[in-house]
Write a protein that holds these residues in place. Structure first.
Motif, PDB file in Angstrom:
ATOM      1  N   LYS A  92      78.395  91.632  34.132  1.00  9.19           N
ATOM      2  CA  LYS A  92      78.044  90.782  32.987  1.00  9.19           C
ATOM      3  C   LYS A  92      78.261  89.303  33.270  1.00  9.19           C
ATOM      4  CE  LYS A  92      78.562  94.415  29.633  1.00  9.19           C
ATOM      5  NZ  LYS A  92      78.309  94.661  28.218  1.00  9.19           N
ATOM      6  N   SER A  93      79.046  88.989  34.308  1.00  6.36           N
ATOM      7  CA  SER A  93      79.286  87.585  34.630  1.00  6.36           C
ATOM      8  C   SER A  93      78.003  86.891  35.077  1.00  6.36           C
ATOM      9  CB  SER A  93      80.339  87.467  35.738  1.00  6.36           C
ATOM     10  OG  SER A  93      79.815  87.973  36.963  1.00  6.36           O
ATOM     11  N   ARG A  94      76.968  87.675  35.392  1.00  7.54           N
ATOM     12  CA  ARG A  94      75.726  87.048  35.862  1.00  7.54           C
ATOM     13  C   ARG A  94      74.664  86.960  34.761  1.00  7.54           C
ATOM     14  NH1 ARG A  94      74.328  88.690  41.936  1.00  7.54           N
ATOM     15  NH2 ARG A  94      72.840  87.008  41.567  1.00  7.54           N
ATOM     16  N   ILE A  95      75.026  87.345  33.545  1.00  2.00           N
ATOM     17  CA  ILE A  95      74.061  87.250  32.447  1.00  2.00           C
ATOM     18  C   ILE A  95      73.658  85.793  32.221  1.00  2.00           C
ATOM     19  CG2 ILE A  95      73.739  87.543  29.947  1.00  2.00           C
ATOM     20  CD1 ILE A  95      75.276  90.133  30.092  1.00  2.00           C
ATOM     21  N   GLY A  96      74.636  84.893  32.319  1.00  2.00           N
ATOM     22  CA  GLY A  96      74.339  83.471  32.116  1.00  2.00           C
ATOM     23  C   GLY A  96      73.342  82.957  33.139  1.00  2.00           C
ATOM     24  N   GLU A  97      73.513  83.378  34.378  1.00  2.00           N
ATOM     25  CA  GLU A  97      72.580  83.007  35.457  1.00  2.00           C
ATOM     26  C   GLU A  97      71.169  83.497  35.128  1.00  2.00           C
ATOM     27  OE1 GLU A  97      73.680  84.661  39.405  1.00  2.00           O
ATOM     28  OE2 GLU A  97      71.687  85.564  39.340  1.00  2.00           O
ATOM     29  N   ALA A  98      71.080  84.754  34.666  1.00  2.00           N
ATOM     30  CA  ALA A  98      69.761  85.310  34.311  1.00  2.00           C
ATOM     31  C   ALA A  98      69.138  84.499  33.182  1.00  2.00           C
ATOM     32  CB  ALA A  98      69.909  86.779  33.907  1.00  2.00           C
ATOM     33  N   GLU A  99      69.943  84.139  32.201  1.00  2.00           N
ATOM     34  CA  GLU A  99      69.431  83.356  31.071  1.00  2.00           C
ATOM     35  C   GLU A  99      68.908  81.998  31.535  1.00  2.00           C
ATOM     36  OE1 GLU A  99      71.648  84.704  27.028  1.00  2.00           O
ATOM     37  OE2 GLU A  99      72.862  83.569  28.444  1.00  2.00           O
ATOM     38  N   LYS A 100      69.605  81.404  32.490  1.00  3.44           N
ATOM     39  CA  LYS A 100      69.152  80.094  33.004  1.00  3.44           C
ATOM     40  C   LYS A 100      67.772  80.208  33.632  1.00  3.44           C
ATOM     41  CE  LYS A 100      73.557  77.835  33.873  1.00  3.44           C
ATOM     42  NZ  LYS A 100      74.592  77.785  34.901  1.00  3.44           N
TER      43      LYS A 100
END
Lengths: 76, 76
Positions: free
Chosen positions: A39-47
């Motif tokens: 889940k720590s990479r959700i922000g990256e995906a959103e970007k």
């Protein structure tokens, strides 16, 4: 970004899509990210503009959301 | 079916998706079908299981519908 990224969450449609994408593009050309497990990479995906999964972010930055959308009957 | 098929209807998201798919898979490995211009092939697409466009039918027969679906926020 030189490599495509495939974001998914482990659902059945994601797994099928993952296998097809890897088969079509080649395993060396796509990084697979399981957002349910990481889940720590959700922000990256959103970007990148990912709004749903499974989604493929092309090296160009364009996002292809893979899903079931509007019906084909609308085309007739 | 040895070649992937990409069905679309000329909408902006279709065109972007088409360019990305061709770029990722290679123009020789995918047949592009514009169902808006060639409605005689809608039945063929339906037989493959295409329910919306743009959609990519993999050589395996699996259909990847490319679209905007459920929100990524549901994963959090």
């Amino acid at each position: 970004m030189s490599k495509a990224k495939f974001y998914h969450a482990g659902c059945p449609v994601c797994v099928t899509a993952e296998q097809e994408i890897i088969s079509l593009i080649g395993t060396d050309n796509v990084e697979v990210v399981h957002l349910g497990e990481d889940k720590s990479r959700i922000g990256e995906a959103e970007k990148y503009g990912v709004k749903s999964v499974p989604a493929l972010v092309a090296p160009s930055g364009n996002v292809l959301h893979i899903n079931y959308g509007a019906g084909i009957n609308d085309l007739k």
